[in-house]
Design a protein around this motif. Structure first.
Motif, PDB file in Angstrom:
ATOM      1  N   ASP A 204     -16.014   2.718   0.000  1.00  0.00           N
ATOM      2  CA  ASP A 204     -15.641   4.108   0.249  1.00  0.00           C
ATOM      3  C   ASP A 204     -16.312   4.669   1.494  1.00  0.00           C
ATOM      4  O   ASP A 204     -15.762   5.560   2.150  1.00  0.00           O
TER       5      ASP A 204
ATOM      6  N   ARG B 180     -17.940  -0.715  -4.558  1.00  0.00           N
ATOM      7  CA  ARG B 180     -17.162   0.504  -4.386  1.00  0.00           C
ATOM      8  C   ARG B 180     -17.811   1.511  -3.425  1.00  0.00           C
ATOM      9  O   ARG B 180     -17.138   2.109  -2.578  1.00  0.00           O
TER      10      ARG B 180
ATOM     11  N   TYR C  57      -6.406   6.704   3.804  1.00  0.00           N
ATOM     12  CA  TYR C  57      -7.162   6.730   2.557  1.00  0.00           C
ATOM     13  C   TYR C  57      -6.311   6.243   1.385  1.00  0.00           C
ATOM     14  O   TYR C  57      -6.797   5.513   0.506  1.00  0.00           O
ATOM     15  N   VAL C  58      -5.034   6.625   1.365  1.00  0.00           N
ATOM     16  CA  VAL C  58      -4.138   6.154   0.300  1.00  0.00           C
ATOM     17  C   VAL C  58      -3.999   4.636   0.372  1.00  0.00           C
ATOM     18  O   VAL C  58      -4.069   3.939  -0.648  1.00  0.00           O
TER      19      VAL C  58
ATOM     20  N   GLN D  23      -4.266  -3.479   5.698  1.00  0.00           N
ATOM     21  CA  GLN D  23      -4.868  -2.688   4.615  1.00  0.00           C
ATOM     22  C   GLN D  23      -4.253  -3.028   3.258  1.00  0.00           C
ATOM     23  O   GLN D  23      -4.972  -3.273   2.282  1.00  0.00           O
TER      24      GLN D  23
ATOM     25  N   GLU E  97      -9.656  -4.844  -7.343  1.00  0.00           N
ATOM     26  CA  GLU E  97     -10.111  -4.856  -8.733  1.00  0.00           C
ATOM     27  C   GLU E  97      -9.291  -5.826  -9.575  1.00  0.00           C
ATOM     28  O   GLU E  97      -9.835  -6.578 -10.393  1.00  0.00           O
TER      29      GLU E  97
ATOM     30  N   TRP F  12      -8.049  -1.040  -2.840  1.00  0.00           N
ATOM     31  CA  TRP F  12      -9.139  -1.137  -3.811  1.00  0.00           C
ATOM     32  C   TRP F  12      -8.608  -1.528  -5.186  1.00  0.00           C
ATOM     33  O   TRP F  12      -9.196  -2.375  -5.875  1.00  0.00           O
ATOM     34  N   ARG F  13      -7.503  -0.934  -5.602  1.00  0.00           N
ATOM     35  CA  ARG F  13      -6.909  -1.283  -6.900  1.00  0.00           C
ATOM     36  C   ARG F  13      -6.505  -2.750  -6.918  1.00  0.00           C
ATOM     37  O   ARG F  13      -6.676  -3.445  -7.925  1.00  0.00           O
TER      38      ARG F  13
ATOM     39  N   ASN G 123     -14.335   4.758   4.563  1.00  0.00           N
ATOM     40  CA  ASN G 123     -13.430   5.898   4.734  1.00  0.00           C
ATOM     41  C   ASN G 123     -14.050   6.959   5.649  1.00  0.00           C
ATOM     42  O   ASN G 123     -13.367   7.571   6.476  1.00  0.00           O
TER      43      ASN G 123
ATOM     44  N   ARG H 173      -6.116   2.524   1.613  1.00  0.00           N
ATOM     45  CA  ARG H 173      -7.368   1.897   1.198  1.00  0.00           C
ATOM     46  C   ARG H 173      -7.559   1.992  -0.318  1.00  0.00           C
ATOM     47  O   ARG H 173      -8.129   1.100  -0.936  1.00  0.00           O
ATOM     48  N   GLU H 174      -7.081   3.058  -0.930  1.00  0.00           N
ATOM     49  CA  GLU H 174      -7.177   3.177  -2.385  1.00  0.00           C
ATOM     50  C   GLU H 174      -6.277   2.149  -3.065  1.00  0.00           C
ATOM     51  O   GLU H 174      -6.656   1.542  -4.072  1.00  0.00           O
TER      52      GLU H 174
END
Length: 249
Positions: free
Chosen positions: A135, A131, A179-180, A110, A190, A186-187, A138, A182-183
């Motif tokens: 998401d 995005r 979730y953290v 991850q 980007e 995501w950052r 999730n 995966r966030e």
């Protein structure tokens, strides 16, 4: 060359699991979890749950190939990322709990692989379009985690007690952690998507080093967490094949 379709990913994971059963290897622990997640994503693609199902399959395949390539390189004695080396080296150690094995694998996949794969599939300004589908995974993970919590509880009796006594809190903590992660991924996606491929390597190296630190902290906890891990491990089976088969159930 790697796999090209999501069904090929599942077939490759089946082979890893079969090899792990034959070799009595803890590599099979994460492979079982990963297969269940991949099957869930594939089924969601077949139900047209994503805005762009074809792109989602490409992301899943790119994501999986990073794991498959890392494992092949490790087995062949070739260079592998620090993050995956921590996870694969750990599989030769009988002391960590099943959860530790799963969490270290999840951390590598991850925190390192996911952001890289997303940036490859949706480079530049295309990353923003991904995005919504990113998401949605999730939600798929959330649906899967209830069954996985129960499965791990059968493999690890003290974790099973925790699941029964504090089921809601335990489930929330597990899902929040994913979730953290995966966030964070995501950052990273980007940031990487804005760079040319040739400029990404220093950033990926930094991601790898940070992820490896997380993996080592999970694999070799200190203080009270170390004692808790020993306590949990004491009631887990040392039969690797039995554990893999229980995780498959």
């Amino acid at each position: 060359m790697g796999v090209r379709r999501i069904n090929e990913v599942i077939e490759a994971l089946d082979t890893i699991i079969a090899d792990s059963i034959r070799d009595k290897s803890r590599i099979g622990y994460f492979a079982v979890l990963y297969k269940k997640m991949t099957v869930a994503v594939r089924d969601s693609i077949h139900r047209n749950e994503f805005l762009d199902c074809e792109r989602m399959e490409r992301l899943d395949v790119a994501f999986a190939n990073r794991y498959l390539d890392a494992l092949e390189a490790y087995r062949g004695g070739r260079t592998v990322t620090d993050s995956w080396r921590v996870a694969f080296d750990m599989c030769g150690d009988k002391e960590p709990t099943v959860l530790q094995h799963l969490y270290v694998g999840l951390a590598a996949h991850q925190l390192l692989d996911l952001g890289i794969a997303a940036a490859e599939v949706a480079p530049g300004n295309l990353i923003g379009d991904l995005r919504g589908d990113f998401d949605h995974v999730n939600e798929i993970v959330g649906r899967l985690m209830h069954d996985m919590d129960a499965t791990i509880g059968r493999v690890s009796p003290w974790v099973g007690v925790l699941d029964k006594v504090a089921g809601v809190q335990y489930a929330v903590a597990n899902r929040f952690g994913i979730y953290v992660a995966r966030e964070i991924a995501w950052r990273s996606a980007e940031n990487l998507a804005r760079l040319q491929s040739s400029a990404r390597e220093p950033h990926i190296t930094t991601m790898d080093k940070r992820t490896a630190l997380v993996g080592r902290a999970i694999a070799r906890p200190m203080g009270a967490i170390k004692l808790l891990a020993k306590f949990i491990r004491a009631r887990e089976s040392s039969d690797v094949v039995k554990t893999i088969r229980q995780l498959q159930a």
